[in-house]
Design a protein around this motif. Structure first.
Motif, PDB file in Angstrom:
ATOM      1  N   LEU A  69      38.525  40.596  44.724  1.00  0.00           N
ATOM      2  CA  LEU A  69      38.411  40.674  43.270  1.00  0.00           C
ATOM      3  C   LEU A  69      37.090  40.051  42.843  1.00  0.00           C
ATOM      4  O   LEU A  69      36.786  38.905  43.221  1.00  0.00           O
ATOM      5  CB  LEU A  69      39.580  39.939  42.602  1.00  0.00           C
ATOM      6  CG  LEU A  69      39.510  39.722  41.087  1.00  0.00           C
ATOM      7  CD1 LEU A  69      39.456  41.050  40.344  1.00  0.00           C
ATOM      8  CD2 LEU A  69      40.711  38.893  40.625  1.00  0.00           C
ATOM      9  N   PHE A  70      36.299  40.806  42.080  1.00  0.00           N
ATOM     10  CA  PHE A  70      35.014  40.312  41.582  1.00  0.00           C
ATOM     11  C   PHE A  70      35.015  40.322  40.059  1.00  0.00           C
ATOM     12  O   PHE A  70      35.404  41.311  39.436  1.00  0.00           O
ATOM     13  CB  PHE A  70      33.868  41.204  42.064  1.00  0.00           C
ATOM     14  CG  PHE A  70      33.599  41.107  43.539  1.00  0.00           C
ATOM     15  CD1 PHE A  70      32.665  40.206  44.027  1.00  0.00           C
ATOM     16  CD2 PHE A  70      34.287  41.918  44.430  1.00  0.00           C
ATOM     17  CE1 PHE A  70      32.421  40.113  45.392  1.00  0.00           C
ATOM     18  CE2 PHE A  70      34.046  41.836  45.797  1.00  0.00           C
ATOM     19  CZ  PHE A  70      33.107  40.935  46.283  1.00  0.00           C
ATOM     20  N   TYR A  71      34.557  39.205  39.458  1.00  0.00           N
ATOM     21  CA  TYR A  71      34.301  39.154  38.033  1.00  0.00           C
ATOM     22  C   TYR A  71      32.783  39.250  37.830  1.00  0.00           C
ATOM     23  O   TYR A  71      32.024  38.569  38.522  1.00  0.00           O
ATOM     24  CB  TYR A  71      34.766  37.832  37.431  1.00  0.00           C
ATOM     25  CG  TYR A  71      36.249  37.570  37.523  1.00  0.00           C
ATOM     26  CD1 TYR A  71      37.189  38.508  37.080  1.00  0.00           C
ATOM     27  CD2 TYR A  71      36.729  36.359  38.024  1.00  0.00           C
ATOM     28  CE1 TYR A  71      38.542  38.254  37.148  1.00  0.00           C
ATOM     29  CE2 TYR A  71      38.090  36.093  38.092  1.00  0.00           C
ATOM     30  CZ  TYR A  71      38.989  37.041  37.652  1.00  0.00           C
ATOM     31  OH  TYR A  71      40.331  36.778  37.719  1.00  0.00           O
ATOM     32  N   VAL A  72      32.351  40.073  36.883  1.00  0.00           N
ATOM     33  CA  VAL A  72      30.925  40.218  36.604  1.00  0.00           C
ATOM     34  C   VAL A  72      30.682  39.964  35.120  1.00  0.00           C
ATOM     35  O   VAL A  72      31.361  40.553  34.263  1.00  0.00           O
ATOM     36  CB  VAL A  72      30.417  41.631  36.964  1.00  0.00           C
ATOM     37  CG1 VAL A  72      28.911  41.714  36.716  1.00  0.00           C
ATOM     38  CG2 VAL A  72      30.734  41.968  38.414  1.00  0.00           C
ATOM     39  N   LEU A  75      37.978  35.752  48.475  1.00  0.00           N
ATOM     40  CA  LEU A  75      38.979  36.654  47.915  1.00  0.00           C
ATOM     41  C   LEU A  75      38.733  36.942  46.438  1.00  0.00           C
ATOM     42  O   LEU A  75      38.827  38.092  45.995  1.00  0.00           O
ATOM     43  CB  LEU A  75      40.390  36.081  48.095  1.00  0.00           C
ATOM     44  CG  LEU A  75      41.528  37.018  47.664  1.00  0.00           C
ATOM     45  CD1 LEU A  75      41.599  38.235  48.579  1.00  0.00           C
ATOM     46  CD2 LEU A  75      42.868  36.279  47.645  1.00  0.00           C
ATOM     47  N   VAL A  76      38.438  35.913  45.675  1.00  0.00           N
ATOM     48  CA  VAL A  76      38.124  36.067  44.253  1.00  0.00           C
ATOM     49  C   VAL A  76      36.733  35.478  44.036  1.00  0.00           C
ATOM     50  O   VAL A  76      36.519  34.283  44.244  1.00  0.00           O
ATOM     51  CB  VAL A  76      39.148  35.354  43.349  1.00  0.00           C
ATOM     52  CG1 VAL A  76      38.810  35.591  41.875  1.00  0.00           C
ATOM     53  CG2 VAL A  76      40.560  35.835  43.648  1.00  0.00           C
ATOM     54  N   GLN A  77      35.794  36.315  43.632  1.00  0.00           N
ATOM     55  CA  GLN A  77      34.403  35.887  43.482  1.00  0.00           C
ATOM     56  C   GLN A  77      33.887  36.218  42.087  1.00  0.00           C
ATOM     57  O   GLN A  77      34.381  37.138  41.435  1.00  0.00           O
ATOM     58  CB  GLN A  77      33.519  36.584  44.518  1.00  0.00           C
ATOM     59  CG  GLN A  77      33.919  36.320  45.959  1.00  0.00           C
ATOM     60  CD  GLN A  77      32.991  37.014  46.937  1.00  0.00           C
ATOM     61  OE1 GLN A  77      31.766  37.024  46.779  1.00  0.00           O
ATOM     62  NE2 GLN A  77      33.564  37.602  47.984  1.00  0.00           N
ATOM     63  N   ALA A  78      32.888  35.462  41.672  1.00  0.00           N
ATOM     64  CA  ALA A  78      32.255  35.707  40.374  1.00  0.00           C
ATOM     65  C   ALA A  78      30.782  36.033  40.572  1.00  0.00           C
ATOM     66  O   ALA A  78      30.108  35.420  41.401  1.00  0.00           O
ATOM     67  CB  ALA A  78      32.414  34.496  39.470  1.00  0.00           C
ATOM     68  N   ILE A  79      30.328  36.992  39.817  1.00  0.00           N
ATOM     69  CA  ILE A  79      28.909  37.370  39.804  1.00  0.00           C
ATOM     70  C   ILE A  79      28.407  37.136  38.387  1.00  0.00           C
ATOM     71  O   ILE A  79      28.907  37.734  37.432  1.00  0.00           O
ATOM     72  CB  ILE A  79      28.724  38.849  40.179  1.00  0.00           C
ATOM     73  CG1 ILE A  79      29.285  39.125  41.588  1.00  0.00           C
ATOM     74  CG2 ILE A  79      27.263  39.241  40.096  1.00  0.00           C
ATOM     75  CD1 ILE A  79      29.296  40.607  41.952  1.00  0.00           C
ATOM     76  N   ILE A  80      27.447  36.243  38.231  1.00  0.00           N
ATOM     77  CA  ILE A  80      26.932  35.919  36.903  1.00  0.00           C
ATOM     78  C   ILE A  80      25.428  36.195  36.865  1.00  0.00           C
ATOM     79  O   ILE A  80      24.690  35.855  37.807  1.00  0.00           O
ATOM     80  CB  ILE A  80      27.227  34.442  36.533  1.00  0.00           C
ATOM     81  CG1 ILE A  80      26.692  34.130  35.132  1.00  0.00           C
ATOM     82  CG2 ILE A  80      26.698  33.470  37.564  1.00  0.00           C
ATOM     83  CD1 ILE A  80      27.124  32.753  34.615  1.00  0.00           C
ATOM     84  N   ASP A  98      37.358  30.984  36.563  1.00  0.00           N
ATOM     85  CA  ASP A  98      38.619  31.515  37.065  1.00  0.00           C
ATOM     86  C   ASP A  98      38.571  31.681  38.580  1.00  0.00           C
ATOM     87  O   ASP A  98      39.527  31.336  39.280  1.00  0.00           O
ATOM     88  CB  ASP A  98      38.932  32.852  36.400  1.00  0.00           C
ATOM     89  CG  ASP A  98      40.398  33.229  36.559  1.00  0.00           C
ATOM     90  OD1 ASP A  98      41.221  32.668  35.813  1.00  0.00           O
ATOM     91  OD2 ASP A  98      40.707  34.057  37.428  1.00  0.00           O
ATOM     92  N   ALA A  99      37.464  32.179  39.088  1.00  0.00           N
ATOM     93  CA  ALA A  99      37.333  32.381  40.525  1.00  0.00           C
ATOM     94  C   ALA A  99      37.389  31.050  41.276  1.00  0.00           C
ATOM     95  O   ALA A  99      38.033  30.934  42.323  1.00  0.00           O
ATOM     96  CB  ALA A  99      36.038  33.114  40.840  1.00  0.00           C
ATOM     97  N   ALA A 100      36.726  30.031  40.721  1.00  0.00           N
ATOM     98  CA  ALA A 100      36.661  28.734  41.387  1.00  0.00           C
ATOM     99  C   ALA A 100      38.014  28.044  41.461  1.00  0.00           C
ATOM    100  O   ALA A 100      38.255  27.224  42.363  1.00  0.00           O
ATOM    101  CB  ALA A 100      35.661  27.832  40.661  1.00  0.00           C
ATOM    102  N   GLU A 101      38.906  28.384  40.533  1.00  0.00           N
ATOM    103  CA  GLU A 101      40.203  27.707  40.500  1.00  0.00           C
ATOM    104  C   GLU A 101      41.246  28.344  41.408  1.00  0.00           C
ATOM    105  O   GLU A 101      42.315  27.776  41.628  1.00  0.00           O
ATOM    106  CB  GLU A 101      40.711  27.662  39.056  1.00  0.00           C
ATOM    107  CG  GLU A 101      39.885  26.722  38.177  1.00  0.00           C
ATOM    108  CD  GLU A 101      40.332  26.697  36.735  1.00  0.00           C
ATOM    109  OE1 GLU A 101      41.029  27.638  36.314  1.00  0.00           O
ATOM    110  OE2 GLU A 101      39.973  25.738  36.029  1.00  0.00           O
TER     111      GLU A 101
END
Length: 306
Positions: A69-72, A98-103, A84-87
């Motif tokens: 799962l990626f958040y952008v 598994l859960v990553q963020a792209i900023i 959210d990804a860090a938690e």
């Protein structure tokens, strides 16, 4: 003019009639106004409930098949994705990938303004390519006003790679139409401070991300009842939580719960299965693995449970 550059019509950019005298309000009146406007958040979540449920189902299905799962996002939206990804790892003992963020702007954008980088559509596409996103993965584009080029570039690249795409914005579909697998609109209305989407838009986005990530983890078997049985026991606070979960669910005294936790390799889920089924650690782990970490299903095979 392109809808991605002409933003004056957007709901998130409009002036809020309720706050036209904002600079003349007393402190108490300011608090009351914020409280009044924040009532719209729950209404917005309720209005998007079916789309949120679909996003949850699509995400859980993808992750169960080995996807990520990626958040952008950029600015506030990007920071919310990072949060959210860090938690997820400490709460659900998930691997960081598994859960990553792209900023937009990378880690530096977490602590300093880098809003200019949100205009670089190609950078969003490149970030998706750099992470080798595939048809197994889910990409959530987060943009309060719906127009962020960085996010649209990332979503477009994700689509070419066959990934599941989810769009999360605070403007109506007719203002910013998109073609994605799941289109979530969180309509909280104009901000108290016109255009400041770190306010209602940011808060409702956090609520939606809470639902998406936590709901997904529930479906992946990271929860038993309403307890986080996959909690990572990495510090004193989390060890205490783990022991309280074991004590509450098994009625064991704290020392007995601590012994059980240690025998399980400090895994609450495995400890519960061992306790309720009478299986040793190795056998219990085999049963859990066979049933994809679903404790309730494993208990149905190995023992009675609670």
């Amino acid at each position: 003019m392109s809808p991605l550059t002409d933003r004056g019509h957007l709901l998130t950019e409009q002036a809020n009639p309720a706050s036209h005298s904002l600079d003349r309000l007393s402190s108490l009146e300011l608090v009351d106004l914020f409280n009044q406007e924040d009532q719209r958040l729950l209404v917005a979540i309720a209005g998007a409930r079916e789309d949120l449920a679909l996003a949850l189902d699509r995400t859980a299905a993808a992750l169960a098949q080995g996807g990520r799962l990626f958040y952008v996002g950029a600015g506030t939206s990007g920071r919310l994705g990072v949060l959210d990804a860090a938690e997820c790892p400490p709460t659900f003992c998930t691997p960081p990938e598994l859960v990553q963020a792209i900023i937009a702007g990378g880690e530096g954008a977490l602590v300093r303004s880098s809003e200019g980088l949100e205009d670089r559509r190609d950078d969003g596409a490149a970030a998706v390519a750099d992470r080798h996103i595939s048809a197994l993965d889910v990409v959530v584009g987060i943009t309060a006003g719906g127009t962020t080029p960085y996010v649209h570039g990332a979503l477009a690249e994700a689509q070419t790679r066959g990934a599941t795409t989810i769009f999360m914005a605070c403007v109506p579909r007719d203002q910013v139409p998109v073609t994605v697998d799941v289109d979530i609109r969180l309509l909280v209305g104009p901000e108290i401070l016109a255009g400041s989407t770190r306010l209602k838009a940011g808060t409702v986005t956090k609520l939606a991300l809470n639902i998406l990530s936590t709901g997904t983890m529930v479906k992946l078997g990271k929860v038993y009842g309403n307890r986080m049985v996959d909690v990572a026991v990495t510090n004193t606070k989390l060890e205490d939580r783990a022991l309280r979960i074991l004590g509450d669910l098994t009625a064991l005294e704290r020392e007995a719960a601590k012994d059980l936790l240690e025998r399980s390799g400090r895994s609450v889920k495995l400890a519960l299965l061992m306790h309720w089924s009478g299986l040793d650690r190795e056998t219990a782990q085999g049963v859990l693995t066979e049933h994809h970490g679903q404790l309730r299903v494993a208990l149905g095979v190995a023992g009675d449970g609670a």
